[in-house]
Design a protein around this motif. Structure first.
Motif, PDB file in Angstrom:
ATOM      1  N   LEU A   1       0.821  -1.208   0.000  1.00 56.69           N
ATOM      2  CA  LEU A   1       0.000   0.000   0.000  1.00 56.69           C
ATOM      3  C   LEU A   1       0.859   1.264   0.000  1.00 56.69           C
ATOM      4  O   LEU A   1       0.591   2.208  -0.749  1.00 56.69           O
ATOM      5  CB  LEU A   1      -0.927  -0.007   1.221  1.00 56.69           C
ATOM      6  CG  LEU A   1      -2.089  -1.008   1.168  1.00 56.69           C
ATOM      7  CD1 LEU A   1      -2.779  -1.113   2.522  1.00 56.69           C
ATOM      8  CD2 LEU A   1      -3.087  -0.615   0.088  1.00 56.69           C
ATOM      9  N   ILE A   2       1.894   1.287   0.828  1.00 59.16           N
ATOM     10  CA  ILE A   2       2.738   2.484   0.926  1.00 59.16           C
ATOM     11  C   ILE A   2       3.581   2.672  -0.329  1.00 59.16           C
ATOM     12  O   ILE A   2       3.644   3.777  -0.902  1.00 59.16           O
ATOM     13  CB  ILE A   2       3.649   2.406   2.169  1.00 59.16           C
ATOM     14  CG1 ILE A   2       2.794   2.470   3.449  1.00 59.16           C
ATOM     15  CG2 ILE A   2       4.679   3.539   2.162  1.00 59.16           C
ATOM     16  CD1 ILE A   2       3.595   2.318   4.721  1.00 59.16           C
ATOM     17  N   LEU A   3       4.226   1.605  -0.787  1.00 60.24           N
ATOM     18  CA  LEU A   3       5.079   1.717  -1.970  1.00 60.24           C
ATOM     19  C   LEU A   3       4.262   2.058  -3.213  1.00 60.24           C
ATOM     20  O   LEU A   3       4.715   2.817  -4.072  1.00 60.24           O
ATOM     21  CB  LEU A   3       5.854   0.412  -2.181  1.00 60.24           C
ATOM     22  CG  LEU A   3       6.915   0.095  -1.121  1.00 60.24           C
ATOM     23  CD1 LEU A   3       7.546  -1.270  -1.385  1.00 60.24           C
ATOM     24  CD2 LEU A   3       7.993   1.181  -1.102  1.00 60.24           C
ATOM     25  N   ASN A   4       3.071   1.506  -3.304  1.00 58.60           N
ATOM     26  CA  ASN A   4       2.212   1.821  -4.441  1.00 58.60           C
ATOM     27  C   ASN A   4       1.846   3.299  -4.441  1.00 58.60           C
ATOM     28  O   ASN A   4       1.848   3.949  -5.492  1.00 58.60           O
ATOM     29  CB  ASN A   4       0.942   0.977  -4.397  1.00 58.60           C
ATOM     30  CG  ASN A   4      -0.035   1.318  -5.511  1.00 58.60           C
ATOM     31  OD1 ASN A   4       0.201   1.039  -6.682  1.00 58.60           O
ATOM     32  ND2 ASN A   4      -1.142   1.955  -5.147  1.00 58.60           N
ATOM     33  N   TYR A   5       1.556   3.845  -3.261  1.00 57.22           N
ATOM     34  CA  TYR A   5       1.201   5.262  -3.182  1.00 57.22           C
ATOM     35  C   TYR A   5       2.386   6.144  -3.562  1.00 57.22           C
ATOM     36  O   TYR A   5       2.245   7.102  -4.332  1.00 57.22           O
ATOM     37  CB  TYR A   5       0.731   5.605  -1.772  1.00 57.22           C
ATOM     38  CG  TYR A   5       0.324   7.048  -1.615  1.00 57.22           C
ATOM     39  CD1 TYR A   5      -0.893   7.501  -2.103  1.00 57.22           C
ATOM     40  CD2 TYR A   5       1.177   7.964  -1.011  1.00 57.22           C
ATOM     41  CE1 TYR A   5      -1.270   8.828  -1.977  1.00 57.22           C
ATOM     42  CE2 TYR A   5       0.817   9.297  -0.881  1.00 57.22           C
ATOM     43  CZ  TYR A   5      -0.408   9.722  -1.366  1.00 57.22           C
ATOM     44  OH  TYR A   5      -0.770  11.048  -1.255  1.00 57.22           O
ATOM     45  N   LEU A   6       3.570   5.810  -3.050  1.00 55.85           N
ATOM     46  CA  LEU A   6       4.758   6.594  -3.376  1.00 55.85           C
ATOM     47  C   LEU A   6       5.098   6.477  -4.867  1.00 55.85           C
ATOM     48  O   LEU A   6       5.481   7.466  -5.501  1.00 55.85           O
ATOM     49  CB  LEU A   6       5.940   6.123  -2.524  1.00 55.85           C
ATOM     50  CG  LEU A   6       5.804   6.355  -1.012  1.00 55.85           C
ATOM     51  CD1 LEU A   6       7.004   5.759  -0.281  1.00 55.85           C
ATOM     52  CD2 LEU A   6       5.671   7.839  -0.699  1.00 55.85           C
ATOM     53  N   ALA A   7       4.949   5.273  -5.411  1.00 50.92           N
ATOM     54  CA  ALA A   7       5.232   5.078  -6.836  1.00 50.92           C
ATOM     55  C   ALA A   7       4.256   5.881  -7.689  1.00 50.92           C
ATOM     56  O   ALA A   7       4.638   6.417  -8.740  1.00 50.92           O
ATOM     57  CB  ALA A   7       5.143   3.591  -7.181  1.00 50.92           C
ATOM     58  N   TYR A   8       3.018   5.981  -7.228  1.00 48.51           N
ATOM     59  CA  TYR A   8       2.032   6.770  -7.977  1.00 48.51           C
ATOM     60  C   TYR A   8       2.430   8.245  -8.008  1.00 48.51           C
ATOM     61  O   TYR A   8       2.322   8.907  -9.050  1.00 48.51           O
ATOM     62  CB  TYR A   8       0.654   6.613  -7.337  1.00 48.51           C
ATOM     63  CG  TYR A   8      -0.392   7.520  -7.944  1.00 48.51           C
ATOM     64  CD1 TYR A   8      -0.921   7.262  -9.202  1.00 48.51           C
ATOM     65  CD2 TYR A   8      -0.834   8.657  -7.263  1.00 48.51           C
ATOM     66  CE1 TYR A   8      -1.864   8.092  -9.769  1.00 48.51           C
ATOM     67  CE2 TYR A   8      -1.778   9.499  -7.823  1.00 48.51           C
ATOM     68  CZ  TYR A   8      -2.293   9.217  -9.069  1.00 48.51           C
ATOM     69  OH  TYR A   8      -3.217  10.047  -9.628  1.00 48.51           O
ATOM     70  N   LEU A   9       2.902   8.766  -6.881  1.00 52.10           N
ATOM     71  CA  LEU A   9       3.348  10.159  -6.844  1.00 52.10           C
ATOM     72  C   LEU A   9       4.519  10.390  -7.800  1.00 52.10           C
ATOM     73  O   LEU A   9       4.569  11.397  -8.513  1.00 52.10           O
ATOM     74  CB  LEU A   9       3.751  10.546  -5.420  1.00 52.10           C
ATOM     75  CG  LEU A   9       2.629  10.577  -4.370  1.00 52.10           C
ATOM     76  CD1 LEU A   9       3.201  10.986  -3.017  1.00 52.10           C
ATOM     77  CD2 LEU A   9       1.515  11.531  -4.795  1.00 52.10           C
ATOM     78  N   VAL A  10       5.466   9.455  -7.811  1.00 50.81           N
ATOM     79  CA  VAL A  10       6.608   9.567  -8.716  1.00 50.81           C
ATOM     80  C   VAL A  10       6.138   9.516 -10.165  1.00 50.81           C
ATOM     81  O   VAL A  10       6.613  10.272 -11.024  1.00 50.81           O
ATOM     82  CB  VAL A  10       7.622   8.431  -8.444  1.00 50.81           C
ATOM     83  CG1 VAL A  10       8.715   8.422  -9.509  1.00 50.81           C
ATOM     84  CG2 VAL A  10       8.231   8.590  -7.060  1.00 50.81           C
TER      85      VAL A  10
END
Length: 246
Positions: free
Chosen positions: A52-61
């Motif tokens: 969940l966290i990595l997916n959110y950060l990857a989306y921002l990138v």
């Protein structure tokens, strides 16, 4: 020019995502119950949290790489953003009150997003993957908690979650007014077809109806537990009457 495939509601990729969302939490919970291992349970919680966290950060990138430079478009103000935080806290703390919010927000709000997504991009576009990873991840976390720790909502849960929802509503409305972006779909209805499409086009009335839809979802989500409790009380009462006649 964006040549990403167009999202097809209830096409094969969409149906596959729905199937995985239904099966995965039950499979993970069965693994925990069969092994009776707290270590495996913690590993599953850690894996769900990381996804969940990595997916959110990857989306921002990703959206920055796509040229979205306006910070106002990158705020964590969607209901699913708050839902991610709540379900992560619920999984790690094991607290009933956090689970309540995760249940009504995760199943009530996020399930609608999974079934009628406000999404233009189909599989295998990253936006498709990211959208369903975040929304389905919340549902998986909630159902996993229900199956492994026997959590469930109670009548007062509706009141407490309603108050939390009003807090989200006020904060998000302020952010929407300041930024001009439609976080939480509070300024207008989503573009994609959903239950909100049936609401009024008049903004003040739309907000009142939005509250009504939220309350309706809460009541529907609690209904199975209300029926179970009523059936159980009836069974106990009937058993007591039979014992008294013996």
């Amino acid at each position: 020019m964006d040549d990403a495939p167009e999202f097809q509601p209830y096409g094969l990729p969409h149906l596959t995502v729905i199937l995985i969302t239904v099966v995965l939490p039950f499979a993970l919970a069965a693994l925990v119950r069969r092994t009776r291992s707290q270590r495996i349970e913690r590993l599953i919680i850690a894996a769900l949290t990381a996804v969940l966290i990595l997916n959110y950060l990857a989306y921002l990138v990703f959206i920055r790489a796509q040229g979205v430079m306006d910070w106002r478009q990158m705020l964590p103000m969607q209901m699913c953003d708050w839902g991610i935080l709540v379900v992560i806290v619920a999984m790690w703390t094991g607290h009933q009150r956090w689970f309540e919010v995760a249940y009504f927000w995760g199943i009530g709000g996020t399930l609608q997003a999974v079934l009628t997504p406000n999404l233009r991009y189909g599989f295998p576009d990253w936006r498709f993957i990211s959208f369903f990873t975040s929304h389905c991840g919340i549902i998986v976390g909630v159902v996993f908690l229900m199956r492994t720790r026997r959590y469930r909502p109670y009548p007062m849960s509706i009141v407490r979650v309603w108050l939390w929802s009003e807090f989200y509503f006020v904060v998000t409305m302020v952010v929407d007014k300041l930024t001009g972006f439609n976080y939480g779909f509070l300024l207008h209805k989503p573009e994609a077809f959903s239950i909100l499409s049936f609401l009024s086009d008049s903004w003040p009335l739309y907000l009142l109806q939005l509250h009504g839809v939220a309350l309706l979802f809460f009541l529907v989500l609690y209904a199975p537990f209300a029926v179970f409790d009523a059936t159980k009380r009836g069974f106990i009462r009937k058993s007591g009457q039979q014992d008294a006649t013996l």
